[in-house]
Design a protein around this motif. Structure first.
Motif, PDB file in Angstrom:
ATOM      1  N   TYR A  72       0.828  -1.212   0.000  1.00 57.78           N
ATOM      2  CA  TYR A  72       0.000   0.000   0.000  1.00 57.78           C
ATOM      3  C   TYR A  72       0.857   1.255   0.000  1.00 57.78           C
ATOM      4  O   TYR A  72       1.950   1.246   0.551  1.00 57.78           O
ATOM      5  CB  TYR A  72      -0.918   0.003   1.236  1.00 57.78           C
ATOM      6  CG  TYR A  72      -1.789  -1.202   1.328  1.00 57.78           C
ATOM      7  CD1 TYR A  72      -2.852  -1.398   0.448  1.00 57.78           C
ATOM      8  CD2 TYR A  72      -1.541  -2.179   2.286  1.00 57.78           C
ATOM      9  CE1 TYR A  72      -3.637  -2.532   0.524  1.00 57.78           C
ATOM     10  CE2 TYR A  72      -2.328  -3.315   2.366  1.00 57.78           C
ATOM     11  CZ  TYR A  72      -3.375  -3.481   1.483  1.00 57.78           C
ATOM     12  OH  TYR A  72      -4.149  -4.612   1.556  1.00 57.78           O
ATOM     13  N   SER A 185      -4.730  -2.065   9.851  1.00 54.98           N
ATOM     14  CA  SER A 185      -4.476  -3.115   8.869  1.00 54.98           C
ATOM     15  C   SER A 185      -5.710  -3.900   8.450  1.00 54.98           C
ATOM     16  O   SER A 185      -5.626  -4.728   7.541  1.00 54.98           O
ATOM     17  CB  SER A 185      -3.438  -4.104   9.432  1.00 54.98           C
ATOM     18  OG  SER A 185      -3.906  -4.688  10.644  1.00 54.98           O
ATOM     19  N   PRO A 187      -9.207  -4.061   6.637  1.00 53.03           N
ATOM     20  CA  PRO A 187     -10.078  -3.288   5.739  1.00 53.03           C
ATOM     21  C   PRO A 187     -11.462  -3.095   6.339  1.00 53.03           C
ATOM     22  O   PRO A 187     -12.073  -4.042   6.847  1.00 53.03           O
ATOM     23  CB  PRO A 187     -10.137  -4.146   4.467  1.00 53.03           C
ATOM     24  CG  PRO A 187      -8.918  -5.013   4.525  1.00 53.03           C
ATOM     25  CD  PRO A 187      -8.681  -5.274   5.987  1.00 53.03           C
ATOM     26  N   ASN A 188     -11.952  -1.875   6.277  1.00 55.70           N
ATOM     27  CA  ASN A 188     -13.298  -1.581   6.768  1.00 55.70           C
ATOM     28  C   ASN A 188     -14.320  -2.083   5.757  1.00 55.70           C
ATOM     29  O   ASN A 188     -14.185  -1.836   4.553  1.00 55.70           O
ATOM     30  CB  ASN A 188     -13.458  -0.072   6.978  1.00 55.70           C
ATOM     31  CG  ASN A 188     -14.770   0.269   7.641  1.00 55.70           C
ATOM     32  OD1 ASN A 188     -15.293  -0.488   8.457  1.00 55.70           O
ATOM     33  ND2 ASN A 188     -15.343   1.411   7.290  1.00 55.70           N
ATOM     34  N   GLU A 202      -7.965  -3.676  -1.313  1.00 59.22           N
ATOM     35  CA  GLU A 202      -6.767  -4.428  -0.980  1.00 59.22           C
ATOM     36  C   GLU A 202      -6.472  -5.551  -1.974  1.00 59.22           C
ATOM     37  O   GLU A 202      -5.355  -6.080  -1.987  1.00 59.22           O
ATOM     38  CB  GLU A 202      -6.883  -5.017   0.428  1.00 59.22           C
ATOM     39  CG  GLU A 202      -7.947  -6.072   0.615  1.00 59.22           C
ATOM     40  CD  GLU A 202      -9.352  -5.527   0.788  1.00 59.22           C
ATOM     41  OE1 GLU A 202     -10.281  -6.345   0.978  1.00 59.22           O
ATOM     42  OE2 GLU A 202      -9.533  -4.289   0.735  1.00 59.22           O
ATOM     43  N   TRP A 339      -9.458   1.727   6.738  1.00 56.90           N
ATOM     44  CA  TRP A 339      -8.865   0.670   7.537  1.00 56.90           C
ATOM     45  C   TRP A 339      -9.229   0.835   9.009  1.00 56.90           C
ATOM     46  O   TRP A 339      -9.512   1.947   9.455  1.00 56.90           O
ATOM     47  CB  TRP A 339      -7.340   0.696   7.402  1.00 56.90           C
ATOM     48  CG  TRP A 339      -6.891   0.689   5.986  1.00 56.90           C
ATOM     49  CD1 TRP A 339      -6.674   1.776   5.187  1.00 56.90           C
ATOM     50  CD2 TRP A 339      -6.626  -0.455   5.175  1.00 56.90           C
ATOM     51  NE1 TRP A 339      -6.288   1.367   3.941  1.00 56.90           N
ATOM     52  CE2 TRP A 339      -6.249   0.007   3.903  1.00 56.90           C
ATOM     53  CE3 TRP A 339      -6.664  -1.819   5.418  1.00 56.90           C
ATOM     54  CZ2 TRP A 339      -5.910  -0.849   2.874  1.00 56.90           C
ATOM     55  CZ3 TRP A 339      -6.326  -2.675   4.387  1.00 56.90           C
ATOM     56  CH2 TRP A 339      -5.951  -2.198   3.134  1.00 56.90           C
ATOM     57  N   ASN A 340      -9.178  -0.268   9.714  1.00 59.23           N
ATOM     58  CA  ASN A 340      -9.402  -0.264  11.156  1.00 59.23           C
ATOM     59  C   ASN A 340      -8.222  -0.917  11.872  1.00 59.23           C
ATOM     60  O   ASN A 340      -7.453  -1.684  11.279  1.00 59.23           O
ATOM     61  CB  ASN A 340     -10.682  -1.025  11.515  1.00 59.23           C
ATOM     62  CG  ASN A 340     -11.920  -0.357  10.965  1.00 59.23           C
ATOM     63  OD1 ASN A 340     -12.045   0.860  10.998  1.00 59.23           O
ATOM     64  ND2 ASN A 340     -12.838  -1.151  10.444  1.00 59.23           N
ATOM     65  N   ASN A 342      -6.510  -3.601  14.317  1.00 56.99           N
ATOM     66  CA  ASN A 342      -6.778  -5.016  14.564  1.00 56.99           C
ATOM     67  C   ASN A 342      -6.864  -5.278  16.066  1.00 56.99           C
ATOM     68  O   ASN A 342      -5.859  -5.442  16.744  1.00 56.99           O
ATOM     69  CB  ASN A 342      -5.685  -5.877  13.933  1.00 56.99           C
ATOM     70  CG  ASN A 342      -5.957  -7.361  14.100  1.00 56.99           C
ATOM     71  OD1 ASN A 342      -7.043  -7.774  14.516  1.00 56.99           O
ATOM     72  ND2 ASN A 342      -4.975  -8.186  13.778  1.00 56.99           N
ATOM     73  N   LYS A 361     -12.244   3.457  14.580  1.00 59.56           N
ATOM     74  CA  LYS A 361     -11.192   2.678  13.936  1.00 59.56           C
ATOM     75  C   LYS A 361      -9.917   2.631  14.769  1.00 59.56           C
ATOM     76  O   LYS A 361      -9.016   1.851  14.495  1.00 59.56           O
ATOM     77  CB  LYS A 361     -10.872   3.251  12.562  1.00 59.56           C
ATOM     78  CG  LYS A 361     -10.346   4.682  12.593  1.00 59.56           C
ATOM     79  CD  LYS A 361      -9.732   5.084  11.268  1.00 59.56           C
ATOM     80  CE  LYS A 361     -10.742   5.024  10.154  1.00 59.56           C
ATOM     81  NZ  LYS A 361     -10.145   5.459   8.861  1.00 59.56           N
TER      82      LYS A 361
END
Length: 403
Positions: A72, A185, A187-188, A202, A339-340, A342, A361
């Motif tokens: 990314y 890391s 994906p929302n 992604e 992104w959120n 983990n 997030k």
């Protein structure tokens, strides 16, 4: 094995006795500080811990630092400015206009030596972070994925507990202070009827030829969405972009995480009344249906629930939400929803939770970047951006260097 031979192997009877009496010490190698992630924030913290002669280790799941930047942004152009010239000789002034460099005592470890581009390639960041770790001799355990983190209560610990980290092979580590620098890391995703047809940012193709002559719908309205649109703008029939909120331009909001001018080609074509368009609607209210030709249609969830009919008979939403109707069929729908953090690897005993509606997030931390749920757990870098979300640049390297 006799005692004398054992002493030669372990080094001293005292150390041998300690392991015999406390087998947990043998099972859980102890460090004062454990750092999760060898991205920019993790390496920056490792540098300062090393300079202070602290006992620390960094865990990195990949075989090299900065693994996020290996993939990314998908189209490889960073939006962090590489300002090489300012007309000033003051090093501190120049560093404040350098969005990519980490802090160190080595003048060669400045990003200006790794790229001449104003918006550099992500590969240059990977190379820079690798040199930063290697040249400074930072203690990083590569190919080590921490799969679970929990607490071990102990009244002798300064904060009443130790952190136990378990890797993918079942090896456990113990530390007194945990520094989490894993970034965002996950994906929302938004769950709605037909969301299984959505391709994620992604994993979607980045080859423009794969989109030639297609109708494309992009979900989201941040830099990743516009970056994706920019890549295929010249080969598609049209691109529609859908999100629940209006576009926020960084030059208007003064927030570096909002849409940057380098990515806003679709916005230009929309304003000039080309075929591309923007639509505002809550994604949770929508539904996707696929017809017999494999084309995707957007409708409203309640229309789908009421109809209980074939895809061709589902009523489509009218144009009361925006200046065009979603009556057309799409070949591709791409989700670019950000992104959120983990949270899944952290045991509930750590009480690591997310913030409010606008910062869910990110993990919830104090102004000191310490978790509100566990003493001794600190969040670093992008993941700590809840402290200055939409107020400052903590989501970027040059931001968290100073926050």
């Amino acid at each position: 094995m006799g005692l004398s031979a054992t002493v030669l192997f372990w080094g001293s009877p005292g150390l041998l006795l300690a392991f015999a009496l406390h087998p947990a010490l043998a099972l859980h190698p102890h460090r004062d500080y454990c750092v999760l992630g060898a991205g920019p924030a993790g390496l920056q913290m490792a540098y300062f811990l090393q300079r202070a002669r602290r006992d620390y280790v960094v865990f990195e799941r990949s075989s090299r630092p900065g693994s996020f930047f290996l993939r990314y942004p998908r189209h490889r152009k960073l939006i962090s400015i590489n300002k090489r010239y300012t007309g000033k000789a003051n090093a501190e002034f120049n560093l404040r206009h350098d969005w990519n460099s980490l802090l160190s005592h080595d003048p060669q470890l400045l990003f200006r030596h790794y790229s001449r581009a104003y918006f550099p390639d992500a590969g240059d960041m990977v190379r820079y972070l690798g040199d930063f770790a290697d040249r400074l001799g930072l203690r990083v355990l590569y190919n080590t994925t921490i799969a679970h983190v929990t607490l071990d209560k102990d009244g002798q610990a300064w904060n009443g507990h130790y952190f136990i980290l378990t890797d993918q092979k079942g090896q456990a580590y113990r530390c007194s202070v945990l520094l989490v620098a894993t970034g965002l890391s996950v994906p929302n995703q938004v769950d709605f009827p037909g969301s299984e047809y959505v391709e994620g940012y992604e994993s979607v193709s980045i080859d423009p030829e794969d989109f030639e002559g297609q109708n494309v719908l992009i979900l989201g309205r941040g830099n990743s969405a516009f970056e994706t649109a920019e890549n295929i703008l010249g080969v598609t029939n049209f691109i529609h972009m859908l999100s629940r909120s209006r576009v926020r331009l960084s030059w208007a909001t003064h927030y570096v995480g909002d849409l940057r001018a380098i990515n806003n080609g679709l916005l230009d074509t929309y304003q000039l009344k080309s075929l591309d368009g923007l639509l505002e609607s809550d994604l949770e209210d929508l539904a996707l249906v696929k017809d017999h030709e494999g084309k995707l249609h957007v409708t409203l969830k309640f229309l789908l629930e009421e109809a209980n009919q074939s895809a061709e008979a589902i009523a489509l939403p009218q144009d009361d939400n925006d200046n065009f109707a979603l009556r057309v069929a799409y070949d591709r729908v791409i989700g670019c929803l950000g992104w959120n953090f983990n949270f899944s690897i952290f045991n509930s005993s750590l009480r690591l939770s997310s913030g409010g509606a606008f910062s869910k997030k990110y993990p919830l931390v104090k102004a000191s970047y310490e978790s509100k749920g566990s003493r001794g757990l600190f969040v670093l870098g992008t993941a700590s951006h809840s402290v200055d979300y939409r107020k400052s640049a903590g989501g970027f390297i040059h931001g968290f260097r100073y926050t």
